[in-house]
Design an enzyme around this catalytic site. Structure first.
Site, PDB file in Angstrom:
ATOM      1  N   CYS A 134       0.543  -1.054   0.019  1.00  0.00           N
ATOM      2  CA  CYS A 134      -0.046  -0.448  -0.014  1.00  0.00           C
ATOM      3  C   CYS A 134       1.476   1.025   0.076  1.00  0.00           C
ATOM      4  O   CYS A 134       1.803   1.630   1.047  1.00  0.00           O
ATOM      5  CB  CYS A 134      -0.609  -0.487   1.473  1.00  0.00           C
ATOM      6  SG  CYS A 134      -2.384   1.318   1.280  1.00  0.00           S
ATOM      7  N   CYS A 137      -0.458   4.313   1.943  1.00  0.00           N
ATOM      8  CA  CYS A 137       0.235   4.014   3.117  1.00  0.00           C
ATOM      9  C   CYS A 137       1.129   4.107   4.158  1.00  0.00           C
ATOM     10  O   CYS A 137       1.465   4.782   5.182  1.00  0.00           O
ATOM     11  CB  CYS A 137      -0.753   2.789   3.290  1.00  0.00           C
ATOM     12  SG  CYS A 137      -2.294   1.653   3.082  1.00  0.00           S
ATOM     13  N   ASP A 138       1.983   3.617   3.900  1.00  0.00           N
ATOM     14  CA  ASP A 138       3.537   3.857   3.705  1.00  0.00           C
ATOM     15  C   ASP A 138       4.458   4.698   2.765  1.00  0.00           C
ATOM     16  O   ASP A 138       5.496   4.320   3.439  1.00  0.00           O
ATOM     17  CB  ASP A 138       3.998   1.539   3.582  1.00  0.00           C
ATOM     18  CG  ASP A 138       3.365   1.130   4.353  1.00  0.00           C
ATOM     19  OD1 ASP A 138       2.320   1.375   5.590  1.00  0.00           O
ATOM     20  OD2 ASP A 138       3.037   0.055   4.009  1.00  0.00           O
TER      21      ASP A 138
END
Ligand code: FAD
Length: 307
Positions: A134, A137-138
């Site tokens: 992701c 997200c990261d």
């Protein structure tokens, strides 16, 4: 006969459950667990209204919200899995792995998806230690570092484009000679000075000690094994939607995601809606899934009350 069955306990299913309770629809929410895919995440920083929350805290907050509002209207049945969805004269019948049957006038499928995993040595060992599925997200965790994107579809190039905002360099590796992504995107992203693209190459091993340090791959033109140094590996090898149980009842796209009308979340069959990552929605995020669930519930409520 219930008004509604919600299949799934991720952000899409839980958001729909909360709205079903407030709208006083007699509902059963069926899921293996509450929380969804990001439950495993250590820190979610884009759940609106919350600067940072762990996946397990997010799951707990879903549970608390549902418990607080469900009253007698929403029954939550966990640790079971829907195996079949069938149309009958007065509505739909859902069958589960435990052999239970539930009936309702309307169905909301919110069963989400799983990411196709990178199936090479080291990929499991270094998941959440540099191997990630992701980018939104990261991605920010890899500011100023060298990263690799595995996958040459649109998702791969979009991920690379996002990462170029923070990373020192992005190397995209693709197994075929031709990209699946559309040419305009390929051209635009590839033109960035920090972007490098390797085609006709098969990843063979994720390298690391405590965290990822690189990736080896087979150069299929020369048959040589080569190495890229990198701190992060972003895998964009496709998603696998949890839609087996719908059989051929609903129209699906080429990778078995449920086709929906994005204005209402309606599917090809009257009485069935779908929301979140199990649909042909372009973007996959918690806030989007929750919004889709809410949108579906608004439409389901009107449909039930005006039939
Ligand atoms: C590791 C990781 C980290 C992520 N981090 C973020 C992030 O930081 N921010 C962000 O916005 N997004 C993040 N995402 C993406 C986000 O998690 C998804 O977009 C979101 O969870 C989709 O929600 P959903 O409700 O559609 O489905 P899911 O979250 O996939 O939930 C599906 C639900 O359906 C249930 N289910 C599945 N099949 C069945 C069945 N047959 N019968 C009954 N129940 C079933 C499951 O038990 C689950 O409760 C992340 C994803 C991953 C994989």
């Amino acid at each position: 006969m219930n008004d509604l069955i919600i299949i799934g306990g991720g952000p899409a299913g839980v958001a729909a459950g909360v709205y079903a309770a407030r709208k006083q629809l007699k509902t059963v929410l069926l899921a293996e667990e509450l929380g969804g895919q990001s439950t495993v995440s250590e820190g979610i920083e884009n759940w609106i209204g919350t600067p940072r929350i762990s996946g397990s805290e997010l799951a707990q907050s879903f549970k608390t919200h549902l418990e607080a509002l469900k009253g007698d209207m929403v029954s939550v049945e966990l640790e079971d899995r829907v195996t079949n969805l069938k149309k009958v004269t007065d509505g739909f019948v859902v069958t589960t792995r435990k052999g239970k049957e539930y009936r309702a006038k309307a169905i909301l499928v919110a069963s989400g998806a799983g990411r196709r995993k990178l199936a090479i040595p080291g990929a499991d060992t270094f998941e959440h230690k540099g191997v990630t599925y992701c980018a939104s997200c990261d991605g920010p965790l890899f500011g100023g570092m060298d990263v690799v994107v595995v996958g040459g579809g649109n998702a791969g190039f979009e991920t690379a484009a996002q990462l170029l905002a923070y990373a020192k360099s992005v190397t995209l590796i693709h197994r075929h000679k031709e990209f699946k992504a559309d040419p305009v995107t390929v051209e635009k992203v590839s033109a960035h000075p920090n972007m490098r693209v390797i085609t006709h190459a098969e990843p063979t091993e994720v390298l690391g000690d405590q965290f990822v340090t690189g990736l080896t791959y087979l150069d299929k033109d020369t048959n040589e094994t080569k190495k890229i140094d990198a701190a992060g590996i972003f895998v964009e090898a496709g998603v696998i939607p949890n839609t087996d149980f719908v059989g051929d009842l609903l129209s699906l796209d080429e990778i078995k995601r449920i086709k929906v009308d994005p204005r209402s979340q309606r599917t090809s069959i009257e009485g069935v809606w779908a929301a979140g990552d199990c649909t042909d929605e372009l973007y996959h995020q918690n806030n989007i899934a929750a919004g889709d669930g809410v949108k579906a519930l608004e439409d389901i409520y009107l449909w039930i009350k005006t039939r």
